[in-house]
Write a protein that holds these residues in place. Structure first.
Motif, PDB file in Angstrom:
ATOM      1  N   MET A 168       0.845  -1.192   0.000  1.00 45.65           N
ATOM      2  CA  MET A 168       0.000   0.000   0.000  1.00 45.65           C
ATOM      3  C   MET A 168       0.878   1.238   0.000  1.00 45.65           C
ATOM      4  SD  MET A 168      -2.911   0.845   2.831  1.00 45.65           S
ATOM      5  CE  MET A 168      -3.462   2.508   3.126  1.00 45.65           C
ATOM      6  N   GLU A 169       0.601   2.151  -0.887  1.00 42.62           N
ATOM      7  CA  GLU A 169       1.416   3.357  -0.967  1.00 42.62           C
ATOM      8  C   GLU A 169       0.927   4.407   0.026  1.00 42.62           C
ATOM      9  OE1 GLU A 169       2.512   4.933  -4.655  1.00 42.62           O
ATOM     10  OE2 GLU A 169       2.565   2.997  -5.663  1.00 42.62           O
ATOM     11  N   LYS A 170       1.809   5.327   0.301  1.00 44.52           N
ATOM     12  CA  LYS A 170       1.476   6.386   1.249  1.00 44.52           C
ATOM     13  C   LYS A 170       0.545   7.385   0.579  1.00 44.52           C
ATOM     14  CE  LYS A 170       3.955   8.825   4.842  1.00 44.52           C
ATOM     15  NZ  LYS A 170       5.308   9.080   5.353  1.00 44.52           N
ATOM     16  N   LYS A 210      -4.298  -1.968  -0.619  1.00 43.07           N
ATOM     17  CA  LYS A 210      -3.218  -2.891  -0.264  1.00 43.07           C
ATOM     18  C   LYS A 210      -2.952  -3.891  -1.374  1.00 43.07           C
ATOM     19  CE  LYS A 210      -3.119  -4.448   4.025  1.00 43.07           C
ATOM     20  NZ  LYS A 210      -3.597  -4.978   5.307  1.00 43.07           N
ATOM     21  N   ALA A 211      -3.976  -4.172  -2.142  1.00 45.27           N
ATOM     22  CA  ALA A 211      -3.809  -5.133  -3.235  1.00 45.27           C
ATOM     23  C   ALA A 211      -3.375  -4.450  -4.534  1.00 45.27           C
ATOM     24  CB  ALA A 211      -5.110  -5.898  -3.462  1.00 45.27           C
ATOM     25  N   TYR A 212      -3.207  -3.142  -4.511  1.00 43.66           N
ATOM     26  CA  TYR A 212      -2.744  -2.399  -5.701  1.00 43.66           C
ATOM     27  C   TYR A 212      -3.636  -2.664  -6.913  1.00 43.66           C
ATOM     28  CZ  TYR A 212       1.433  -1.398  -3.061  1.00 43.66           C
ATOM     29  OH  TYR A 212       2.295  -0.956  -2.105  1.00 43.66           O
ATOM     30  N   GLN A 218      -4.889   9.416  -4.385  1.00 38.82           N
ATOM     31  CA  GLN A 218      -3.786  10.008  -3.622  1.00 38.82           C
ATOM     32  C   GLN A 218      -4.244  10.502  -2.259  1.00 38.82           C
ATOM     33  OE1 GLN A 218      -0.538   9.929  -4.974  1.00 38.82           O
ATOM     34  NE2 GLN A 218      -1.755   8.577  -6.287  1.00 38.82           N
ATOM     35  N   ARG A 229     -15.538  -7.542  -7.293  1.00 36.15           N
ATOM     36  CA  ARG A 229     -14.539  -8.504  -6.836  1.00 36.15           C
ATOM     37  C   ARG A 229     -13.880  -9.265  -7.971  1.00 36.15           C
ATOM     38  NH1 ARG A 229     -13.150  -6.972  -2.080  1.00 36.15           N
ATOM     39  NH2 ARG A 229     -11.883  -8.851  -2.141  1.00 36.15           N
ATOM     40  N   TRP A 244     -11.532 -10.969 -10.208  1.00 39.09           N
ATOM     41  CA  TRP A 244     -10.114 -11.143  -9.896  1.00 39.09           C
ATOM     42  C   TRP A 244      -9.209 -10.651 -11.017  1.00 39.09           C
ATOM     43  CZ3 TRP A 244     -10.483 -17.028  -8.504  1.00 39.09           C
ATOM     44  CH2 TRP A 244     -10.981 -17.744  -9.589  1.00 39.09           C
ATOM     45  N   TYR A 245      -9.745 -10.429 -12.192  1.00 42.88           N
ATOM     46  CA  TYR A 245      -8.929  -9.776 -13.228  1.00 42.88           C
ATOM     47  C   TYR A 245      -8.829  -8.282 -12.918  1.00 42.88           C
ATOM     48  CZ  TYR A 245      -9.049 -14.086 -15.861  1.00 42.88           C
ATOM     49  OH  TYR A 245      -8.876 -15.389 -16.245  1.00 42.88           O
ATOM     50  N   ALA A 289      -6.489  -7.837  -9.878  1.00 45.64           N
ATOM     51  CA  ALA A 289      -5.102  -8.301  -9.922  1.00 45.64           C
ATOM     52  C   ALA A 289      -4.174  -7.103  -9.724  1.00 45.64           C
ATOM     53  CB  ALA A 289      -4.813  -8.985 -11.249  1.00 45.64           C
ATOM     54  N   GLU A 290      -3.103  -7.329  -9.019  1.00 37.72           N
ATOM     55  CA  GLU A 290      -2.239  -6.226  -8.605  1.00 37.72           C
ATOM     56  C   GLU A 290      -1.659  -5.457  -9.790  1.00 37.72           C
ATOM     57  OE1 GLU A 290       1.487  -7.168  -6.924  1.00 37.72           O
ATOM     58  OE2 GLU A 290       2.101  -8.391  -8.601  1.00 37.72           O
ATOM     59  N   HIS A 291      -1.395  -4.199  -9.533  1.00 35.16           N
ATOM     60  CA  HIS A 291      -0.685  -3.341 -10.473  1.00 35.16           C
ATOM     61  C   HIS A 291      -1.271  -3.379 -11.882  1.00 35.16           C
ATOM     62  CE1 HIS A 291       2.185  -2.169  -7.517  1.00 35.16           C
ATOM     63  NE2 HIS A 291       2.634  -3.404  -7.327  1.00 35.16           N
ATOM     64  N   GLN A 347      -2.496  -5.483 -13.839  1.00 33.31           N
ATOM     65  CA  GLN A 347      -1.926  -6.457 -14.775  1.00 33.31           C
ATOM     66  C   GLN A 347      -2.905  -6.852 -15.869  1.00 33.31           C
ATOM     67  OE1 GLN A 347       0.042  -9.553 -12.390  1.00 33.31           O
ATOM     68  NE2 GLN A 347       1.878  -8.477 -12.976  1.00 33.31           N
ATOM     69  N   PHE A 348      -4.168  -6.679 -15.601  1.00 39.43           N
ATOM     70  CA  PHE A 348      -5.169  -6.889 -16.654  1.00 39.43           C
ATOM     71  C   PHE A 348      -5.872  -5.550 -16.876  1.00 39.43           C
ATOM     72  CE2 PHE A 348      -4.644 -11.006 -14.577  1.00 39.43           C
ATOM     73  CZ  PHE A 348      -4.396 -11.828 -15.658  1.00 39.43           C
ATOM     74  N   TYR A 405       5.361   2.200   2.629  1.00 39.52           N
ATOM     75  CA  TYR A 405       4.784   2.880   1.469  1.00 39.52           C
ATOM     76  C   TYR A 405       5.900   3.255   0.484  1.00 39.52           C
ATOM     77  CZ  TYR A 405       1.506   3.466   5.301  1.00 39.52           C
ATOM     78  OH  TYR A 405       0.696   3.231   6.383  1.00 39.52           O
ATOM     79  N   GLU A 436       7.273   0.156  -1.211  1.00 40.61           N
ATOM     80  CA  GLU A 436       6.400  -0.344  -2.276  1.00 40.61           C
ATOM     81  C   GLU A 436       6.446   0.572  -3.501  1.00 40.61           C
ATOM     82  OE1 GLU A 436       4.634  -3.036  -2.588  1.00 40.61           O
ATOM     83  OE2 GLU A 436       4.454  -3.914  -0.588  1.00 40.61           O
ATOM     84  N   ARG A 478       0.427 -12.052  -2.201  1.00 35.50           N
ATOM     85  CA  ARG A 478       0.484 -12.434  -3.605  1.00 35.50           C
ATOM     86  C   ARG A 478       1.880 -12.924  -3.996  1.00 35.50           C
ATOM     87  NH1 ARG A 478       0.485  -7.061  -2.960  1.00 35.50           N
ATOM     88  NH2 ARG A 478       2.129  -5.850  -3.945  1.00 35.50           N
ATOM     89  N   LEU A 524      -4.470 -15.561 -10.035  1.00 34.82           N
ATOM     90  CA  LEU A 524      -5.673 -14.753  -9.836  1.00 34.82           C
ATOM     91  C   LEU A 524      -6.089 -14.707  -8.366  1.00 34.82           C
ATOM     92  CD1 LEU A 524      -7.781 -15.954 -12.895  1.00 34.82           C
ATOM     93  CD2 LEU A 524      -6.542 -13.802 -12.662  1.00 34.82           C
ATOM     94  N   GLN A 568      -5.189 -13.929  -5.327  1.00 39.67           N
ATOM     95  CA  GLN A 568      -4.064 -13.217  -4.724  1.00 39.67           C
ATOM     96  C   GLN A 568      -4.282 -12.853  -3.259  1.00 39.67           C
ATOM     97  OE1 GLN A 568      -2.865  -9.896  -7.179  1.00 39.67           O
ATOM     98  NE2 GLN A 568      -2.554 -11.163  -8.981  1.00 39.67           N
TER      99      GLN A 568
END
Lengths: 309, 756
Positions: free
Chosen positions: A1-3, A37-39, A46, A118, A120-121, A124-126, A128-129, B102, B105, B262, B676, B678
């Motif tokens: 998780m980013e600030k 947290k899962a990006y 922000q 929800r 999952w695609y 998916a983090e960052h 990706q899809f 943070y 990451e 993940r 998937l 994760q």
């Protein structure tokens, strides 16, 4: 998780002023924290604008033939409310079936109807899809694993499903979503990619009209496990002598009115044969993708059981 | 010396210790590795591969290093446990340490990599196909070298048979073995010495691994296990101390690394999803003449082949058996045993073939099992070594049958209940290899001045070990239980190697070492006590005549001459340390039984019988399965700590059901190999609302084993594997067909019923 920045708003005006395209609302936090947290975001917010610090948005009251629930009211309180249980029982049932006791004591009604999907695609983090919901031109559910989090009805560009449990009885009961800008019929509130709220708009109250006398209300949910999991299919009914509402959950991108089934049962005595017919009509127009054919059977069963309950 | 095999003991099986740590974990107050020393450390974050199979052509960390707050960046070029070739999505290749998580990451997103994408396989069937892309695990192939075992001549056995059948089942899906706490490590340097905390099942081995990877001598590496949490077979080897250590060395500050879920999931051991081909030959009366098994394990990026042999070698009464196992490499997460060995898939799969043979022979499945299972007090055919305890697989099977009324209920299988649901009942039994006595375990007992004993172990504190081991030490020393403290676990600096806790070995293996350590301590203390008790008549009491019980040391010839352990602690010269070491060959006593007598030192095979019966009701309109009743019988050996044993056993039953019945699973996108599932939300451990504990009937068939200390056995794993198999069989009996791919999900059941 980013600030990210965190603002504790003390009034709705203050919160609205802090909102914008790069900010997100936080109340109970059970959805947004998980997402951060899962990006999952292509462009993560922000700023978090905390509305839990705004006084006066946590209440349940019956006023002028209307149930009024403050947006910050916890799901556990709705499930436990004798007022809600007495006349809006399907809403109490749905609130009781959300997640787990911990989530129900943290999550709010406003957050529950505004929560993200929800898929999952999508999650998916960052990014990706880069799916349609994130500005891409593809729904990966149509190509990949679709047994979970997918729709069989109403899918157009995005085939994920709505996940709010409480939105289903609220739709069946004809609720109104009150925001800082307007009153929205809940039937207009949800759209394929989420809801119609502006970036600087906050849900402040849910209003539910008192059902006609002897209205039959039922909410049924099917999930992989009997606790914690999101629904893969649900149904809420509100059947009176003059009106019938049958709303499906988690099988379409939005709460889905099964209008053919409603027409069939409206004004009729509910028999087993009629309930079966209504169940079959509830999936009229369904289009399954890959692995979610079983949801047709679940909808038929849930509708039938709700009508016969 | 305490008679470990006496029918009745003072503390063993009787004393109860409240599970303080369990309560802390439930309440969320327990401190795991990275909950310690907050505010004095940097935060590490780890970067995983975005591709299922790819090679790093170049990597640029300059932007990450330039980010304010970043204090160290490492890549595969710094970490010898990493590689420039990614064999699955999520495989680690870089890490950052920064002032907060943070920033760490965010810095990860600034690492630029030039990738060469490579072809990949996510399913073993694809990986085994001719011309399939190489996953990169093995040279020139995706199938690892075979593991062969067996005895006799299977071809001759098949020729002799009246009926021969062959059946293939699988693939089943790999499953996760996540723990609630995430994996992590916290490390810092003092000069050339690295110190740290880790969580794993094998502290000494992990410490050695970290030292090797960091290029430092073992006496410079000091990583202790702290807050081990859950094991479930997946906590054996961790690499976080290496990552945290490298970052800490570069930053010059302590670094805490916690794996994101993940990242953890593909790197932690997942259970294989296997495919099994079994050929069996029988006489018309059911007598086995030959059995041949070929087993392929969905091995993931490490291509692990697993181990089914160590159940098969002991369950069946056959003169000819052949076993071949392969691991199939795919570009998915690491695979290995779940709760040890190849369970529970092998138990499930073998039943599918055995039931076919029973049908072919016109026998009931139960009668066929009665015919082909090894008799009581079996001696392993291949080695002629003893196996099992006084109870047996057949005892477990018959107990499960009688306790559940299986034979009376079986005719109802496949019928419709009054509420419209389908009724099913399933049975399973096999010999299980768990909780065996392994060598190379050490234990130290320190007798303190107040007469209390402090036990130091080099193992981690998984599996309720502190309670059971404390009971053993107190019983062996003749002390009051309250006087024995299980002190430090898993600190390689002050303990003897405690080995791995995999396979529920803590009680048996570390317990053996502890018993020997207790005897060593008494050997040192008793002469001092004897001298003191002799008083004015030197030599009137001799050490050999002393014994200890309930906190008192006394002369067996004149019990009036006695001294408390409290006083003995004050009298004894200091320091008094007893130490012990267990060896795999420790057979604790000669056996007088139909097995014959085996002298101490004979290596045993420690198989324990387990059996289960499960009743289910299936909703024909939703595919939901409700467990109506579970009876699970395990040869538990001597129960050391009843409270924790029951907990371990019930947990095993729960996991067994969840593992194969409630889709506890991992999912990859086949098109990209991206994981998937994760988050823990995809980890479908059944909740208390999914399984009614009151329907759970654990039956510990207590015995006094020949092999373990105080006659102990392992307990937890057999319950898991037997439960999974009888659950599958119960669902199969209701539906009239066994679903080949686990887990059995409602959508699959609806498909069988023609409704999806």
């Amino acid at each position: 998780m980013e600030k990210i920045a965190h603002i504790d708003a003390t009034t709705t005006d203050e919160a609205v002023a802090a909102l914008g395209s790069d900010a997100a609302i936080i109340a109970g936090g059970t959805d947004i924290y998980n997402a951060l947290k899962a990006y999952i975001y292509a462009d993560a917010p922000q700023t978090l604008v905390n509305i839990k610090t705004i006084p006066g948005l946590e209440y349940i009251k019956e006023e002028g033939g209307m149930l009024k629930i403050g947006a910050l009211t916890r799901l556990a309180d709705i499930a436990d409310s004798s007022v809600v249980q007495a006349k809006w029982s399907s809403l109490a049932q749905a609130a009781l079936l959300v997640g787990s006791p911990q989530l129900r004591h943290q999550g709010t009604i406003g957050g529950n109807i505004c929560q993200n999907c929800r898929c999952w695609y999508y999650r998916a983090e960052h990014n990706q899809f880069h799916c349609f919901r994130k500005g891409g031109n593809l729904c990966f559910l149509t190509l990949g694993r679709s047994e979970k989090h997918s729709a069989i009805l109403g899918g157009q560009v995005c085939f994920t499903n709505s996940v709010s449990d409480t939105a289903i009885p609220l739709t069946a009961l004809g609720a109104t979503v009150v925001t800082t800008k307007r009153n929205i019929d809940i039937g207009d509130f949800f759209v394929t990619l989420g809801d119609i709220l502006d970036d600087d708009e906050i849900v402040t109250e849910i209003q539910v009209p008192e059902p006609a006398a002897n209205t039959k209300q039922v909410f049924l949910k099917w999930a992989e496990r009997k606790a914690i999991d999101f629904a893969e299919a649900s149904v809420a009914i509100a059947i009176s002598s003059s009106d019938a509402k049958i709303v499906l959950g988690s099988v379409a991108p939005t709460p889905w009115r099964a209008t053919d089934a409603e027409s069939t049962v409206s004004g009729q005595t509910i028999t087993e044969a009629l309930a079966i017919t209504a169940g079959e009509e509830a999936v009229n127009g369904a289009i399954t993708i890959l692995d979610n054919t079983y949801k047709i059977q679940l909808v038929k069963t849930l509708v039938k059981r709700a009508l016969l309950a | 010396m305490v008679d470990q095999f006496a029918q009745d003991l003072d503390i063993i099986g009787k004393y109860r210790v409240d599970d303080v740590r369990g309560e802390q974990i439930i309440k969320g107050t327990y401190k795991f590795v990275n909950d310690h020393l907050d505010g004095q450390k940097l935060f590490g974050a780890v970067l995983g591969s975005p591709y299922a199979h790819a090679r790093i052509l170049s990597i640029d960390t300059s932007k990450a290093e330039a980010l304010e707050g970043v204090e160290a960046v490492i890549t595969f070029e710094d970490n010898s446990t990493w590689s420039d070739e990614m064999l699955c999505w999520g495989q680690e290749y870089a890490a950052v340490a920064a002032v907060d998580e943070y920033t760490a990451e965010r810095a990860l997103t600034l690492i630029d990599v030039d990738w060469e994408e490579l072809p990949f396989n996510t399913h073993p069937e694809d990986a085994m196909a001719s011309g399939a892309p190489l996953t990169g695990t093995y040279d020139g192939t995706n199938i690892g070298p075979p593991n062969n075992n067996g005895w006799g001549d299977v071809e001759a056995g098949f020729a002799e048979a009246d009926v021969v059948i062959e059946h293939t089942t699988g693939w089943s899906r790999p499953t996760t073995q996540n723990t609630i706490e995430r994996e992590g490590a916290y490390c810092w340097w003092d000069g050339d010495d690295m110190y740290g905390f880790d969580r794993n099942q094998n502290p000494h081995s992990n410490n050695r691994g970290a030292a090797g990877a960091l290029g430092i001598n073992l006496n410079k590496c000091h990583v202790s296990v702290i807050g081990a949490g859950g094991g479930f077979g997946g906590g054996g080897q961790t690499r976080e101390p290496v990552t945290a250590g490298l970052l800490a060395r570069k930053a010059g500050k302590p670094v805490s690394v916690v794996r994101a879920r993940r990242i953890q999931s593909p790197s932690r051991r997942n259970h294989y999803g296997p495919r099994l081909t079994m050929k069996i030959g029988c006489k018309n009366d059911g007598t086995l003449t030959a059995m041949e098994t070929t087993w392929y394990a969905w091995g993931g990026r490490n291509g692990s082949r697993g181990n089914y042999w160590e159940n098969q070698d002991s369950t069946f009464d056959t003169p000819n058996i052949k076993y071949t196992a392969y691991g199939v490499a795919t570009n998915t997460g690491v695979s290995s045993g779940y709760r040890c060995l190849a369970h529970p898939e092998t138990a499930i799969m073998q039943d599918m073939v055995l039931q076919k043979m029973a049908d072919e022979l016109g026998m009931s499945f139960l009668d066929f099992m009665r015919k082909i299972f090894t008799p009581n007090y079996h001696i392993q055919v291949s080695t002629e070594r003893p196996m099992s305890s006084p109870t047996s697989l057949r005892d477990a099977l018959e107990t499960a049958v009688s306790e559940s009324n299986y034979e009376q209920k079986l005719p109802n299988a496949g019928t419709t209940l009054p509420d419209g649901r389908l009724y099913g009942i399933g049975i399973h039994a096999h010999y299980d290899r768990h909780g065996m006595t392994s060598g190379g375990r050490g234990a130290i007992i320190h007798l303190r001045r107040d007469g209390t004993a402090l036990v130091t172990l080099g193992s981690s504190d998984y599996q309720g070990g502190p309670h059971a081991l404390g009971h053993m030490a107190a019983e062996a020393l003749g002390m009051k239980r309250e006087s024995v403290q299980i002190g430090m676990f898993g600190n390689p600096d002050v303990s003897l190697d405690g080995g791995s806790q995999a396979g529920s070995r803590a009680t048996c293996s570390n317990g053996s070492a502890l018993v020997i350590a207790a005897e060593d301590l008494k050997r040192q203390v008793f002469p001092v006590v004897a001298e003191e008790l002799s008083g004015d008549v030197p030599g009137s009491v001799v050490a050999d005549d002393l014994d200890a019980k309930d906190g008192m040391i006394f002369s067996t010839k004149d019990p009036t001459k006695s001294m408390s352990w409290d006083d003995a602690g004050g009298e004894a010269p200091r320091p008094i340390l007893g130490w012990g070491q267990s060896w795999g060959e420790n057979l604790m006593r000669p056996m007088s039984s139909p097995m014959g007598d085996f002298p101490i030192g004979t290596r045993s095979f420690h198989r324990q019988g387990c059996a289960g019966v499960c009743e289910v009701a299936i909703d024909q309109d939703t595919g939901d399965v409700e467990v109506l009743g579970y009876w699970n019988v395990v040869d538990a050996g001597r129960v050391i700590d009843r409270h924790s044993a029951e907990g371990q056993y019930k947990c095993g039953m729960w996991v067994g059901c969840g593992l194969k019945g409630l889709h506890w699973n991992i999912f990859h996108d086949d098109g990209t190999g991206i994981l998937l599932s994760q988050t823990m939300l995809d980890d479908k451990m059944p909740t208390s609302m999914d399984l009614d504990e009151t329907k759970n009937h654990p039956i510990m068939m207590e015995s006094i084993s020949y092999t373990g200390p105080f006659g102990a056995h392992g307990i937890g794993e057999p319950a898991a594997s037997a439960n999974a198999a009888c659950y599958i069989n119960a669902v199969g009996s209701a539906l009239g067909v066994i679903i080949q791919e686990r887990p059995i999900t409602p959508p699959k059941i609806l498909q069988i019923l023609g409704k999806a």
